[in-house]
Design a protein around this motif. Structure first.
Motif, PDB file in Angstrom:
ATOM      1  N   ILE A 107       0.844  -1.290  -0.073  1.00 20.48           N
ATOM      2  CA  ILE A 107      -0.020  -0.013  -0.018  1.00 20.48           C
ATOM      3  C   ILE A 107       0.947   1.458   0.062  1.00 20.48           C
ATOM      4  N   ARG A 108       0.816   2.388  -0.868  1.00 16.21           N
ATOM      5  CA  ARG A 108       1.393   3.179  -1.136  1.00 16.21           C
ATOM      6  C   ARG A 108       0.883   4.612  -0.518  1.00 16.21           C
ATOM      7  N   ASN A 109      -0.512   4.372  -0.523  1.00 19.29           N
ATOM      8  CA  ASN A 109      -1.478   5.282   0.130  1.00 19.29           C
ATOM      9  C   ASN A 109      -2.832   4.884   0.438  1.00 19.29           C
ATOM     10  N   GLY A 110      -2.795   4.470   2.078  1.00 20.06           N
ATOM     11  CA  GLY A 110      -3.946   3.962   2.247  1.00 20.06           C
ATOM     12  C   GLY A 110      -5.150   4.735   2.349  1.00 20.06           C
ATOM     13  N   TYR A 111      -4.962   5.823   2.333  1.00 22.54           N
ATOM     14  CA  TYR A 111      -6.290   6.697   2.425  1.00 22.54           C
ATOM     15  C   TYR A 111      -6.276   8.143   1.728  1.00 22.54           C
ATOM     16  N   THR A 112      -6.667   8.067   0.443  1.00 20.62           N
ATOM     17  CA  THR A 112      -6.864   9.261  -0.295  1.00 20.62           C
ATOM     18  C   THR A 112      -8.421   9.388  -1.007  1.00 20.62           C
ATOM     19  N   SER A 113      -8.606  10.377  -1.639  1.00 21.68           N
ATOM     20  CA  SER A 113      -9.975  10.444  -2.126  1.00 21.68           C
ATOM     21  C   SER A 113     -10.061  11.049  -3.797  1.00 21.68           C
ATOM     22  N   LEU A 114     -11.278  10.649  -4.448  1.00 19.78           N
ATOM     23  CA  LEU A 114     -11.330  11.063  -5.746  1.00 19.78           C
ATOM     24  C   LEU A 114     -11.253  12.413  -5.715  1.00 19.78           C
ATOM     25  N   SER A 115     -11.280  13.309  -4.753  1.00 24.83           N
ATOM     26  CA  SER A 115     -11.306  14.848  -4.894  1.00 24.83           C
ATOM     27  C   SER A 115     -10.027  15.385  -4.422  1.00 24.83           C
ATOM     28  N   ALA A 116      -9.233  14.656  -4.142  1.00 23.25           N
ATOM     29  CA  ALA A 116      -7.806  15.058  -3.660  1.00 23.25           C
ATOM     30  C   ALA A 116      -7.149  15.817  -4.662  1.00 23.25           C
ATOM     31  N   LEU A 117      -6.431  16.877  -4.375  1.00 26.10           N
ATOM     32  CA  LEU A 117      -6.151  17.869  -5.315  1.00 26.10           C
ATOM     33  C   LEU A 117      -5.105  17.359  -6.298  1.00 26.10           C
ATOM     34  N   ASN A 118      -4.098  16.438  -5.851  1.00 27.63           N
ATOM     35  CA  ASN A 118      -3.220  15.925  -6.632  1.00 27.63           C
ATOM     36  C   ASN A 118      -3.316  14.556  -6.672  1.00 27.63           C
ATOM     37  N   ILE A 119      -4.465  14.041  -6.985  1.00 33.10           N
ATOM     38  CA  ILE A 119      -4.878  12.582  -6.917  1.00 33.10           C
ATOM     39  C   ILE A 119      -4.376  11.866  -8.477  1.00 33.10           C
ATOM     40  N   ASN A 120      -4.416  12.682  -9.590  1.00 27.49           N
ATOM     41  CA  ASN A 120      -4.094  11.978 -10.898  1.00 27.49           C
ATOM     42  C   ASN A 120      -2.655  12.036 -11.018  1.00 27.49           C
ATOM     43  N   GLN A 121      -1.762  12.977 -10.240  1.00 23.55           N
ATOM     44  CA  GLN A 121      -0.690  12.844 -10.228  1.00 23.55           C
ATOM     45  C   GLN A 121       0.040  11.847  -9.473  1.00 23.55           C
ATOM     46  N   GLU A 122      -0.734  11.660  -8.441  1.00 23.22           N
ATOM     47  CA  GLU A 122      -0.175  10.415  -7.353  1.00 23.22           C
ATOM     48  C   GLU A 122      -0.462   9.308  -8.001  1.00 23.22           C
ATOM     49  N   ILE A 123      -1.552   9.292  -8.838  1.00 20.80           N
ATOM     50  CA  ILE A 123      -1.762   7.843  -9.327  1.00 20.80           C
ATOM     51  C   ILE A 123      -0.642   7.490 -10.547  1.00 20.80           C
ATOM     52  N   ASN A 124      -0.348   8.661 -11.136  1.00 20.03           N
ATOM     53  CA  ASN A 124       0.559   8.606 -12.235  1.00 20.03           C
ATOM     54  C   ASN A 124       1.981   8.243 -11.815  1.00 20.03           C
ATOM     55  N   ASN A 125       2.138   8.681 -10.601  1.00 28.21           N
ATOM     56  CA  ASN A 125       3.404   8.376  -9.724  1.00 28.21           C
ATOM     57  C   ASN A 125       3.565   7.015  -9.256  1.00 28.21           C
ATOM     58  N   LEU A 126       2.577   6.395  -8.975  1.00 25.10           N
ATOM     59  CA  LEU A 126       2.455   5.022  -8.708  1.00 25.10           C
ATOM     60  C   LEU A 126       3.139   3.999  -9.685  1.00 25.10           C
ATOM     61  N   GLN A 127       3.228   4.426 -10.740  1.00 26.53           N
ATOM     62  CA  GLN A 127       3.768   3.512 -11.858  1.00 26.53           C
ATOM     63  C   GLN A 127       5.250   3.531 -11.688  1.00 26.53           C
ATOM     64  N   LYS A 128       5.899   4.692 -10.790  1.00 27.32           N
ATOM     65  CA  LYS A 128       7.294   4.946 -11.161  1.00 27.32           C
ATOM     66  C   LYS A 128       7.920   4.085  -9.912  1.00 27.32           C
ATOM     67  N   ASN A 129       6.975   3.322  -9.021  1.00 23.05           N
ATOM     68  CA  ASN A 129       7.691   2.523  -7.950  1.00 23.05           C
ATOM     69  C   ASN A 129       8.170   1.086  -8.541  1.00 23.05           C
ATOM     70  N   LYS A 130       9.168   0.756  -8.146  1.00 23.62           N
ATOM     71  CA  LYS A 130       9.792  -0.574  -8.601  1.00 23.62           C
ATOM     72  C   LYS A 130       9.389  -1.703  -7.675  1.00 23.62           C
TER      73      LYS A 130
END
Length: 453
Positions: free
Chosen positions: A430-453
């Protein structure tokens, strides 16, 4: 013959009682395509009445001691306003398929209410136009607002001249309906300016309108034009203060400002609750959220609202960042049981826990589909929470959707009932256990998820 039903009733009642004092007040009408079998009329304060619909979808309420003032009437999920004076006989006609645009008042003193609804419809159009002006420098923006204010003043003065008997109370409501939306946009512009890297210095005369606008009329907090101005002014004052003092917890400062400016305990609690929910879901991982929650509990006195916030805090203790995603069963659309670990294995995954009673399908689908489209290499899972009807979310591809087995403990992951996003990397961590659809940076955070090795 049906369309004459209510007018005939009013003629009978009013005609027979002309000599009696005090005169009765009537509020009735007809609902086209009704959403339920009643209409409510209230002042959102001391008075509340439920008026049943007849078989022909007409309704009629009559009152002997109704006070003059602004009331709100509701039908189904929609509402609008009506100004009533003792002995008024006001009828409405509306089609729920086009609630505001179809609403027409008739009967005694209908003119003022038609003017109010026209003001509301014009407000919606003005908002679209003013939104295009926020990029303008201060002097040009103020000029645009001044031009609109002159138009509103002309409407106000024309009504006043043609209605010598207009009460001061109604004229005050009309002024709010016409002018306060413009004041609200002046507050919004000041907020936008304050949040710029190089804010423009506002002219000394910029806030002159505040001399005519007040925020101490708690009995009008249910009136949209008034409430929007009050909340924007409070927000703006905090923004301006923070720009000077560089406070690192805007939400806490906002809570204290609400506490200072709002006298009504009920309204204050509502504002505090709305603020804590809104700000948390925009920044669910804010480093100062513990202080935010503590201040909310200190200032809010509504136990129901406190319990709702406490459930969010409890949810934060489950599915912690850095932990491995636990195993739990889901039910796919074909009825098969599947383990969430198998669905997410080897994939960067976003899991949305959603309760349909607390988040509309339209809002969820628009945000969910946006994230799916912008992150095509991420695995998305939508878990429709804890509903025995196995209800799915409309306008979201069924391939993403799952329900839960009866009695599943997975419901506990969102005991607050608010929608919750969990981000899991392809290793199952789990990289973020609690966020939301309305979080200000949610799209970028999901995009960054792919950078985790």
């Amino acid at each position: 013959m049906v369309k004459y039903f209510i007018p005939l009733i009013l003629i009978v009642f009013i005609g027979c009682k002309e000599s009696n004092t005090p005169k009765s007040t009537y509020f009735g009408g007809k609902i086209i395509n009704p959403k339920c079998n009643f209409v409510t009329l209230s002042d959102s304060y001391n008075f509340n009445d439920t008026i049943p619909l007849e078989k022909n979808n007409t309704f009629l309420g009559h009152y002997d001691n109704l006070k003059e003032g602004l009331y709100v009437f509701e039908h189904g999920p929609e509402h609008q306003y009506v100004y009533i004076q003792p002995s008024d006989s006001i009828l409405i006609r509306l089609n729920t398929w086009d609630f505001d645009e179809s609403l027409v008042f008739s009967g005694n003193n209908a003119e003022r209410n038609n003017l109010l609804i026209e003001s509301f419809l014009q407000y919606e159009q003005d908002e679209k136009n003013i939104a295009k002006y926020f990029h303008l420098p201060q002097n040009k923006f103020v000029h645009k607002i001044d031009s609109l204010q002159n138009i509103k003043k002309e409407i106000f003065n024309r009504y006043k001249e043609n209605n010598d008997d207009a009460s001061e109370k109604f004229l005050s409501i009309l002024d709010i309906a016409l002018q306060y939306p413009l004041y609200t946009n002046l507050e919004k512009y000041a907020i936008k300016n304050a949040t710029q890297d190089e804010p423009e210095v506002l002219a000394d005369s910029y806030y002159d309108y505040r001399k005519k606008a007040h925020i101490d009329k708690d009995s009008l907090m249910f009136f949209g034009a008034y409430y929007r101005f009050v909340i924007e002014k409070i927000y703006n004052d905090v923004y301006q203060k923070n720009c000077l003092n560089k406070s690192d917890n805007f939400t806490v400062d906002l809570f204290h400002s609400i506490d200072k400016n709002i006298a009504s305990e009920e309204i204050k609690n509502k504002m505090l609750y709305n603020a804590v929910i809104s700000h948390f879901f925009k920044e669910p991982n804010h480093k100062k959220k513990d202080e935010t929650f503590f201040t909310f509990f200190k200032l809010n006195t509504n136990n129901k609202q406190k319990k709702a916030v406490q459930r969010i805090i409890n949810d934060l203790k489950l599915l912690n960042t850095g932990e491995k995603l636990p195993s739990f069963n889901l039910i796919a659309s074909d009825g098969e049981f599947v383990d969430v670990q198998n669905i997410s294995k080897g994939k960067n995954t976003v899991i949305l826990f959603k309760n349909y009673k607390y988040a509309s399908d339209d809002w969820v689908s628009s945000r969910f589909n946006f994230l799916v489209k912008n992150n095509p290499d991420v695995n998305f899972i939508l878990v429709n929470l804890c509903d025995s009807s196995k209800r799915y979310t409309k306008n979201v591809d069924i391939k993403y959707q799952y329900t839960l087995p009866k009695g599943s403990s997975t419901c506990n992951y969102s005991s607050s009932k608010f929608s919750r996003l969990v981000l899991v990397d392809k290793g199952g961590i789990i990289r973020n256990g609690y966020t939301s659809l309305s979080a200000l940076n949610i799209n970028q955070e999901i995009n960054n998820l792919q950078k985790n090795k």
